[in-house]
Design an enzyme around this catalytic site. Structure first.
Site, short mmCIF file in Angstrom:
data_model
loop_
_atom_site.label_atom_id
_atom_site.label_comp_id
_atom_site.label_asym_id
_atom_site.label_seq_id
_atom_site.Cartn_x
_atom_site.Cartn_y
_atom_site.Cartn_z
N ARG A 53 0.89 -1.12 0.36
CA ARG A 53 0.54 -0.25 -0.31
C ARG A 53 1.08 1.26 0.32
O ARG A 53 0.13 2.29 -0.60
CB ARG A 53 -1.12 0.12 1.29
CG ARG A 53 -1.83 1.12 1.49
CD ARG A 53 -2.73 1.36 2.25
NE ARG A 53 -3.01 0.67 3.14
CZ ARG A 53 -2.40 0.11 4.34
NH1 ARG A 53 -1.56 1.83 4.61
NH2 ARG A 53 -2.03 -0.46 6.15
N TYR A 105 -16.26 18.91 -13.81
CA TYR A 105 -16.65 17.76 -13.47
C TYR A 105 -17.26 17.37 -12.13
O TYR A 105 -17.79 17.95 -10.96
CB TYR A 105 -15.34 16.78 -12.82
CG TYR A 105 -15.56 15.24 -13.04
CD1 TYR A 105 -16.17 15.22 -14.16
CD2 TYR A 105 -15.18 14.69 -11.99
CE1 TYR A 105 -16.51 13.46 -14.23
CE2 TYR A 105 -15.80 13.15 -11.82
CZ TYR A 105 -16.60 12.75 -13.31
OH TYR A 105 -16.90 11.48 -13.26
N LYS A 202 -8.90 9.30 -18.09
CA LYS A 202 -9.28 9.53 -20.16
C LYS A 202 -7.58 9.81 -20.60
O LYS A 202 -7.38 8.54 -20.75
CB LYS A 202 -9.58 10.77 -19.21
CG LYS A 202 -10.55 11.42 -18.43
CD LYS A 202 -11.68 10.74 -18.41
CE LYS A 202 -12.55 10.29 -17.45
NZ LYS A 202 -13.14 12.00 -16.71
C1 PLP Z 1 -13.65 11.99 -15.25
C2 PLP Z 1 -13.10 13.15 -14.73
C3 PLP Z 1 -12.83 13.08 -12.93
C4 PLP Z 1 -13.29 12.12 -12.09
O1 PLP Z 1 -12.45 10.42 -12.43
P1 PLP Z 1 -12.65 9.14 -12.08
O2 PLP Z 1 -11.41 8.68 -12.55
O3 PLP Z 1 -13.22 9.05 -12.95
O4 PLP Z 1 -13.21 9.04 -11.08
C5 PLP Z 1 -12.35 14.15 -12.90
N1 PLP Z 1 -11.92 15.15 -13.32
C6 PLP Z 1 -12.20 15.66 -14.66
C7 PLP Z 1 -12.27 16.72 -15.68
C8 PLP Z 1 -12.81 14.24 -15.10
O5 PLP Z 1 -12.97 14.61 -16.21
#
Ligand code: PLP
Length: 386
Positions: A53, A105, A202
């Site tokens: 961890r 977000y 992303k």
């Molecule tokens: C998807 C996203 C998040 C959250 O991320 P996760 O990996 O889904 O927890 C935060 N900020 C932005 C701009 C995002 O597109």
């Protein structure tokens, strides 16, 4: 070679930083260290690895890589973007206050207003495209300014250097969610920000096959705190996901270039199409954030939103696409399209959605790296049904 990477180009860093050949075999790819613990040589003598961890070589490689790409001192990889944001918010104490871009977000909004709210952490939501709004929202208890630029899905652009100056003036931190641009196009720490946030889910991982998040710190003290919270809260990125993300990052430069050239071609077509009322993309000369985006970032990205005028029109378009996939999320090699009002922003109350411009006729596309002719043909045939 650690620390040597500053003088190298972006893609050289993306491919090499943090990724020394494996000492046992010379393996060019960082191995997936699937282990929970490490045998110690004798009592009190170990190799710097005690429990996974806290320390894992695959995660460490990714973290060093992320720090090199954003120009920070340390990177910290988490199980999701949201867990990275939750860790970031441990910098704020009960009774303190954070000013946010109003259009961040949706998960960030939910976390602040329905979770941290219970712990007495207060938040304000302002149109940060005008920094006077941020200034007006500051309180004596404000600890942090939190900006996302460009925002989702309206592509509003905030002046990062200006926000950093304001934060410095007031002795506050500036945190920037850099998910949409990736460090290939935008590096907030170089513009004066204190912390960068990512959903690696992303563009960084880029292949829609992993959920992850990251923080990159500019100061060693902050880095130490993030490391401490990471081991204390435990929302670490797994070795397998760390491997996938490292692998994805190697092609970040070529992917972002292709994402963007495809997007420009598609945006041109959308902007001229009779059925499309309005296109939101910072690369368009008439976008209010165009000049600022050009100044502070190396590109305009791969997210575009457009207005079809009604829920029915949006639904007909989304039901007809064949190459584009109807799905939430963004930043992957495949082109995804969604209906923000009922999908990504469904948890945002209707009056707030209206204020943000997220109408029922709005469609968003995250443009992938397929052959652009196929994307154009698909968008044409789907719009043809309207
Ligand atoms: C998807 C996203 C998040 C959250 O991320 P996760 O990996 O889904 O927890 C935060 N900020 C932005 C701009 C995002 O597109």
């Amino acid at each position: 070679m650690k620390g040597d990477w500053k003088s190298r180009g972006f893609s050289t860093r993306a491919i090499h930083a943090g990724q020394k050949p494996d000492p046992t075999t010379g393996s060019v790819a960082v191995p997936i260290y699937a282990t929970s613990t490490y045998v110690q040589d004798e009592l009190g003598v170990h190799k710097g690895f005690e429990y996974a961890r806290v320390q894992n070589p695959t995660r460490f490689a990714l973290e060093e890589n992320l720090a090199a790409l954003e120009g920070g001192v340390t990177g910290h990889a988490f199980a999701s973007g949201m867990s990275a944001i939750a860790t970031l918010m441990t910098l704020v104490r009960s009774g303190e206050h954070v000013v946010f871009s109003r259009n961040v977000y949706g998960g960030t909004f939910r976390f602040m207003t329905q979770v941290l709210d219970r712990y007495g952490v207060e938040s304000s939501w302002v149109d940060s495209t005008d920094l006077d709004n941020v200034r007006a929202a500051l309180r004596p208890t404000t600890r942090m300014i939190y900006v996302e630029t460009p925002t989702n899905p309206m592509m509003e652009v905030t002046d990062l250097a200006g926000a950093a100056q304001l934060a410095r003036e007031k002795g506050m931190l500036l945190a920037v969610d850099n998910t949409f641009m990736s460090p290939y196009f935008q590096r907030p720490l170089e513009l004066g920000a204190d912390v960068v946030v990512h959903s690696t889910t992303k563009f960084l991982n880029g292949h829609s096959d992993s959920i992850g998040g990251a923080l990159v710190a500019k100061s060693p003290e902050q880095g130490e705190w993030f490391y401490f919270v990471q081991k204390s809260e435990g929302a670490i990125l797994s070795p397998f996901d760390s491997f996938l993300t490292l692998r994805g990052i190697k092609t970040l430069g070529v992917r972002m270039e292709r994402h963007e050239t495809n997007t420009r071609v598609l945006v041109e077509r959308l902007a001229r199409h009779a059925k499309v009322r309005r296109v939101f993309y910072p690369g368009l000369a008439d976008h209010p954030g165009h000049a600022l985006q050009q100044r502070q970032a190396g590109g305009f990205g791969a997210l575009v939103a457009f207005e079809l005028g009604s829920y029915d029109a949006a639904k007909r378009f989304l039901d007809r696409v064949e190459v584009l996939s109807l799905a939430e999320s963004l930043g992957g090699v495949e082109t995804l399209t969604c209906h923000p009002a009922s999908m990504t922003h469904a948890s945002v109350p209707a009056d707030r959605r209206a204020e943000l411009g997220i109408s029922d006729g709005l469609v968003r596309i995250s443009v992938g790296i397929e052959d652009v002719e196929d994307l154009l043909a698909d968008v044409d045939q789907a719009l043809g049904a309207l």
